[in-house]
Design a protein around this motif. Structure first.
Motif, mmCIF file in Angstrom:
data_model
loop_
_atom_site.group_PDB
_atom_site.id
_atom_site.type_symbol
_atom_site.label_atom_id
_atom_site.label_comp_id
_atom_site.label_asym_id
_atom_site.label_seq_id
_atom_site.Cartn_x
_atom_site.Cartn_y
_atom_site.Cartn_z
ATOM 1 N N TYR A 158 0.829 -1.206 0.000
ATOM 2 C CA TYR A 158 0.000 0.000 0.000
ATOM 3 C C TYR A 158 0.867 1.262 0.000
ATOM 4 C CZ TYR A 158 -4.124 -2.849 1.152
ATOM 5 O OH TYR A 158 -5.148 -3.763 1.137
ATOM 6 N N LEU A 159 1.922 1.261 0.822
ATOM 7 C CA LEU A 159 2.797 2.429 0.875
ATOM 8 C C LEU A 159 3.493 2.661 -0.461
ATOM 9 C CD1 LEU A 159 4.668 2.527 4.315
ATOM 10 C CD2 LEU A 159 2.869 4.007 3.471
ATOM 11 N N PRO A 170 -1.964 2.903 11.021
ATOM 12 C CA PRO A 170 -0.651 2.771 11.666
ATOM 13 C C PRO A 170 0.080 4.106 11.737
ATOM 14 C CG PRO A 170 -0.995 1.043 10.031
ATOM 15 C CD PRO A 170 -2.113 2.009 9.864
ATOM 16 N N THR A 171 0.904 4.280 12.762
ATOM 17 C CA THR A 171 1.615 5.540 12.957
ATOM 18 C C THR A 171 2.531 5.904 11.785
ATOM 19 O OG1 THR A 171 1.504 5.217 15.351
ATOM 20 C CG2 THR A 171 3.091 6.819 14.535
ATOM 21 N N PRO A 172 3.252 4.980 11.138
ATOM 22 C CA PRO A 172 4.032 5.366 9.952
ATOM 23 C C PRO A 172 3.180 5.990 8.855
ATOM 24 C CG PRO A 172 4.699 3.191 10.704
ATOM 25 C CD PRO A 172 3.490 3.571 11.500
ATOM 26 N N HIS A 200 -0.357 11.604 6.385
ATOM 27 C CA HIS A 200 -1.226 12.586 7.014
ATOM 28 C C HIS A 200 -0.437 13.668 7.738
ATOM 29 C CE1 HIS A 200 -3.810 8.832 6.874
ATOM 30 N NE2 HIS A 200 -4.253 9.635 5.936
ATOM 31 N N ALA A 201 0.835 13.838 7.391
ATOM 32 C CA ALA A 201 1.618 14.935 7.943
ATOM 33 C C ALA A 201 2.420 15.652 6.866
ATOM 34 C CB ALA A 201 2.575 14.407 9.018
ATOM 35 N N LEU A 234 7.289 14.395 15.077
ATOM 36 C CA LEU A 234 6.336 14.281 16.179
ATOM 37 C C LEU A 234 5.512 13.001 16.075
ATOM 38 C CD1 LEU A 234 5.053 17.966 16.468
ATOM 39 C CD2 LEU A 234 6.303 16.685 18.202
ATOM 40 N N PHE A 235 5.075 12.670 14.886
ATOM 41 C CA PHE A 235 4.270 11.456 14.723
ATOM 42 C C PHE A 235 5.090 10.203 15.047
ATOM 43 C CE2 PHE A 235 0.931 13.634 12.110
ATOM 44 C CZ PHE A 235 -0.140 13.160 12.843
ATOM 45 N N LEU A 236 6.288 10.128 14.517
ATOM 46 C CA LEU A 236 7.109 8.939 14.783
ATOM 47 C C LEU A 236 7.547 8.900 16.242
ATOM 48 C CD1 LEU A 236 9.290 8.715 11.546
ATOM 49 C CD2 LEU A 236 7.300 7.359 12.167
#
Length: 537
Positions: free
Chosen positions: A13-14, A147-149, A155-156, A246-248
């Motif tokens: 997907y990525l 998922p956070t990644p 989304h960032a 920040l997200f990671l």
């Protein structure tokens, strides 16, 4: 995610998302851009719904898909109008002809409308959906179910900035469209203020950062509205570093706390997770625009450009942007205090399992830390410096919209005001949450807190008034009348009923008695002979 059984699907997907993102940003025409635009939307849906067994992930993915489809429909109408009036979808051809359409109007239901205004209006609707501007913003905080990644990449830094990229890419159309820039400025500044105010009361660590993303996207959008496209792109680049950091960083904290995301159940992590604290501290300082970090160079420059525009909508955006800077510093300080500096509020069985991330998880964060610290200083002369030729002819800023020289003579107080508000917000968050602020709130503050925690009641209005009404109308009219009525009667069900009646009536002739069959044969032969005698003899 090393232990996830569907890791290969995640990487697929990525990779597919990256493929469509490259299609989007390398497009030289609107058709290719729309293909990449839709592709990243589909990949976003798949990645938000990656853990498809969770009902909340299903709901969030559907919400993201619907909100993006609303924006995509606006973009599609804009592209159709461009092809209708320009007879082409090629960027270079359209941008060359844009000045000749400034005074071109057309009539729609008796109203005279400007061609460029209508086109840019629908293009901006597309940007609002993808970049989560107020009204179409509700999908972005819910997208944190992925998922956070995914949050860090899509989304960032990439997909949500596609709307900003579209406006910058189409700057010749927007520059000549007139009132479209005013609308963009107002919507962008309202988004920055709204998202920053809601982020103040969020308790999910990823949702705090998500509303922060929404707020920073508002800064980028209203920077485009005041024709500071290069400054907007500069902030887009800087934002990618510290927001992904920040997200990671939050991902490492969630991983170390056994998937705990509520900051009220954290606390006291400074000594246990010192590396994660430093990561989050640097990312938060860059986000709030702490002097000489990356966010300081671009975020303050956006506000300076807004002040020096000397128009009502730009002063409006400067005011809301400065207040938003205060809120941004407040919720960043609140996040750091409740997560690391306050007293320990974890479960005892969970506290003994808290751990830092592995070296493999820490390596990309070091790269992002360097970007968060130095990208603003190193890239400022490239993107926004006098005489910079980085953008060449890809961005058009009309001479009366140029702001570079005015900024140099801006009053010092208004230059320093965003930084002052930043320090006030950061300090106030520490003071309030060190003194058990929640127990000291008055009735009025509780009402404000409730209003903000309900996200200005956007979700309530959408779900209970608009969504429920649409579902009721769809069920009573379309489902019952068309799906289960007209289509069923003349479609599959109707055909089955006709065949059933024919077969039932035919079955009555099958009595099982030989003399009935002989009589039927003789009758058939007799009728056949009569027919032949009448028509052939």
């Amino acid at each position: 995610m090393s232990g996830d059984p569907h890791l290969s699907r995640f990487m697929s997907y990525l990779s597919l998302f990256t493929f469509f993102m490259f299609i989007l940003i390398t497009a030289d025409n609107f058709i290719q851009l729309f293909l990449g635009w839709e592709g990243v939307g589909v990949c976003s849906y798949l990645l938000i719904n990656f853990w498809f067994s969770r009902i909340q992930a299903n709901k969030s993915a559907i919400k993201a898909l619907i909100m993006n489809r609303i924006g995509d429909f606006g973009l599609l109408i804009g592209i159709i109008l461009i092809f209708y009036f320009f007879r082409s979808t090629d960027f270079s051809f359209i941008f060359t002809l844009a000045p000749y359409f400034v005074a071109v109007n057309f009539k729609f239901f008796g109203y005279k409308l400007n061609v460029l205004f209508v086109i840019t209006f629908f293009l901006f609707i597309g940007s609002m959906g993808k970049s989560a501007q107020i009204g179409l913003h509700t999908w972005l905080p819910c997208a944190m179910e992925g998922p956070t990644p995914v949050s860090a990449l899509i989304h960032a830094a990439t997909m949500v900035t596609a709307g900003v990229f579209l406006i910058i890419r189409c700057s010749p159309l927007f520059e000549y469209s007139g009132n479209s820039l005013l609308l963009i400025t107002i919507i962008g500044s309202l988004t920055a203020f709204f998202s920053a105010s809601v982020g103040v009361v969020q308790n999910d660590i990823k949702r705090v950062i998500a509303y922060s993303t929404c707020s920073q996207l508002g800064y980028m959008i209203f920077a485009c509205g005041i024709s500071a496209y290069n400054v907007s792109f500069f902030h887009l680049i800087n934002h990618a570093f510290f927001k992904a950091l920040l997200f990671l960083g939050s991902g490492i904290i969630i991983h170390g706390l056994n998937n705990e995301q509520d900051i009220r159940r954290m606390g006291g992590l400074l000594k246990i997770l010192p590396y994660s604290y430093n990561i989050m501290l640097i990312g938060s300082l860059a986000l709030i625009g702490f002097p000489f970090l990356s966010g300081f160079y671009s975020k303050d420059l956006i506000l300076e450009c807004a002040y020096n525009k000397y128009e009502i909508h730009s002063v409006f955006s400067y005011s809301l942007g400065t207040i938003s800077a205060f809120f941004t510093a407040f919720y960043s300080g609140r996040l750091l205090h409740l997560t690391f500096l306050s007293s320990n509020n974890q479960f005892r069985w969970n506290k003994n399992k808290v751990h830092e991330g592995s070296k493999l998880l820490s390596l990309p964060l070091i790269i992002l830390v360097i970007g968060s610290l130095f990208s603003g200083y190193l890239l400022k002369d490239m993107f926004v410096g006098f005489g910079s030729i980085f953008f060449d002819n890809s961005i058009l800023i009309l001479s009366w919209n140029a702001l570079n020289f005015d900024i140099e003579y801006m009053p010092l107080f208004f230059k320093l005001l965003p930084t002052i508000c930043t320090f006030l917000g950061f300090g106030l968050s520490y003071v309030l949450y060190s003194s058990n602020f929640m127990s000291l709130m008055s009735t009025g503050l509780i009402r404000v807190y409730t209003f903000l925690s309900q996200k200005w009641f956007f979700d309530l209005i959408y779900n209970y008034y608009i969504g429920n009404y649409i579902l009721w109308v769809s069920y009573e009219n379309y489902y019952k009348v068309i799906d289960k009525g007209f289509l069923e009667y003349f479609g599959a069900t109707g055909i089955i009923r006709i065949i059933y009646k024919i077969s039932t009536n035919t079955l009555k002739f099958q009595t099982g008695f030989i003399y009935h069959y002989i009589s039927l044969i003789f009758l058939s032969v007799f009728l056949l002979l009569i027919y032949l005698d009448v028509y052939f003899f």
